[in-house]
Design an enzyme around this catalytic site. Structure first.
Site, PDB file in Angstrom:
ATOM      1  NE  ARG A 165      24.166   1.373   1.651  1.00  0.00           N
ATOM      2  CZ  ARG A 165      24.803   2.494   1.970  1.00  0.00           C
ATOM      3  NH1 ARG A 165      24.277   3.327   2.856  1.00  0.00           N
ATOM      4  NH2 ARG A 165      25.944   2.803   1.392  1.00  0.00           N
ATOM      5  CG  HIS A 214      21.245   9.015   0.080  1.00  0.00           C
ATOM      6  ND1 HIS A 214      20.768   8.764   1.350  1.00  0.00           N
ATOM      7  CD2 HIS A 214      22.600   9.202   0.214  1.00  0.00           C
ATOM      8  CE1 HIS A 214      21.804   8.796   2.212  1.00  0.00           C
ATOM      9  NE2 HIS A 214      22.908   9.050   1.552  1.00  0.00           N
ATOM     10  CG  HIS A 238      24.491  13.419   2.748  1.00  0.00           C
ATOM     11  ND1 HIS A 238      25.862  13.376   2.672  1.00  0.00           N
ATOM     12  CD2 HIS A 238      24.089  12.124   2.806  1.00  0.00           C
ATOM     13  CE1 HIS A 238      26.269  12.122   2.661  1.00  0.00           C
ATOM     14  NE2 HIS A 238      25.200  11.337   2.751  1.00  0.00           N
ATOM     15  CB  THR A 239      26.236  19.509   5.605  1.00  0.00           C
ATOM     16  OG1 THR A 239      25.376  20.329   4.816  1.00  0.00           O
ATOM     17  CG2 THR A 239      27.529  20.267   5.852  1.00  0.00           C
ATOM     18  CE1 TYR A 240      31.015  13.118   2.782  1.00  0.00           C
ATOM     19  CE2 TYR A 240      29.192  14.359   1.842  1.00  0.00           C
ATOM     20  CZ  TYR A 240      29.933  13.202   1.919  1.00  0.00           C
ATOM     21  OH  TYR A 240      29.612  12.125   1.152  1.00  0.00           O
ATOM     22  CD  GLN A 269      24.410   5.797   8.172  1.00  0.00           C
ATOM     23  OE1 GLN A 269      23.442   5.181   8.570  1.00  0.00           O
ATOM     24  NE2 GLN A 269      25.519   5.202   7.776  1.00  0.00           N
ATOM     25  CD  GLU A 308      24.086  10.736   5.940  1.00  0.00           C
ATOM     26  OE1 GLU A 308      23.144  10.279   5.263  1.00  0.00           O
ATOM     27  OE2 GLU A 308      25.228  10.244   5.919  1.00  0.00           O
TER      28      GLU A 308
END
Length: 282
Positions: A73, A98, A174-176, A221, A248
């Protein structure tokens, strides 16, 4: 394969005989990553979709993509740099998130090079971000290279060079992750998250899979998928809250407005470099 990448979203494969990774030129997105568990059984450990269409249609809450020009942010979408005030799109009120409405995750990157298999398979994506894109100053040339450096290790090298103006740059992958390789999390939470100096580690009990993450940037993050809500993913699996977690690595959130945080400003002609090493074991 570079010709195929022009303006057509596609999925490209890297396979070294032990792990298999699928990555799209749309957002330089990891759509699938399969690694063995303690019994050598391969399973896909990332959230995502079976085809590129849902990503293009905007159904992914940043699944697997590279986000930029600035990850996380920026307060109220405002910052000042070299005496100029900038206003960014407010796409996550009251802030800009982002990279804005159409950040790097929603762009088709060029495939500069691709070696699918053999020793150290890799793919290199390039993206040119125009001056003023999503409100940011100056044009930036961005490169992202994914390489399978060993049997169960993947490396990501991200570089960005501002061409004419200083600009904030903080990219994030940003992989989950769901190391169980299962659709639903096992009872309770399978994730034992420990943080050490410059290291992130995830482990999962049933499969015994472990992910060690190494990086050269100051911040990370840790995101547990709070905004994932009934997304229909691979094999029609329904992804709910907390089905995967994101590590992240990035500059600090809102660093451009926080003088006490490490600076994310990259001067014109200088190079931003961000490396991540994903080390899997079982």
């Amino acid at each position: 394969m570079a010709d195929q990448s022009k303006n057509t979203p596609a999925i490209f494969e890297l396979n070294n005989g032990t792990m298999q990774v699928k990555i799209s030129n749309y957002g330089a997105t990891i759509t699938s990553l399969s690694v063995p568990d303690k019994n050598g059984k391969l399973a896909d450990v990332v959230l995502g979709f079976d085809s590129v269409d849902p990503y293009v249609k905007g159904l992914a809450p940043y699944f697997g993509c590279i986000v930029g020009r600035v990850a996380n942010r920026i307060k109220e979408g405002k910052f000042s740099l070299n005496g100029v005030n900038y206003s960014l799109p407010i796409n996550k009120p009251p802030n800009s998130l982002h990279g804005g409405n159409k950040g790097f995750d929603k762009k088709i990157w060029d495939v500069a090079e691709h070696k699918k298999d053999g020793d150290k398979p890799f793919i290199t994506f390039k993206y040119h971000s125009a001056d003023g894109e999503e409100g940011y100053p100056g044009a930036v040339s961005v490169t992202a290279t994914y390489t399978l450096t060993s049997a169960t290790t993947m490396r990501l090298d991200m570089e960005a060079v501002p061409e004419s103006k200083d600009t904030p740059i903080s990219l994030a992958q940003h992989t989950y992750w769901n190391l169980a390789g299962e659709i639903l999390p096992v009872k309770g939470t399978p994730f034992d998250f420990t943080e050490e100096k410059r290291i992130a580690k995830l482990s999962e009990g049933t499969s015994s899979r472990v992910l060690n993450l190494w990086t050269n940037v100051p911040g990370m993050q840790f995101y547990t998928g709070n905004y994932v809500n009934g997304v229909v993913g691979k094999g029609n699996a329904i992804y709910e809250k907390h089905v995967g977690v994101c590590l992240e690595t990035q500059g600090f959130p809102n660093a451009i407005n926080q003088s006490n945080f490490p600076s994310v400003v990259v001067k014109a002609g200088e190079k931003y470099q961000h490396t991540m090493l994903f080390e899997f074991s079982a």
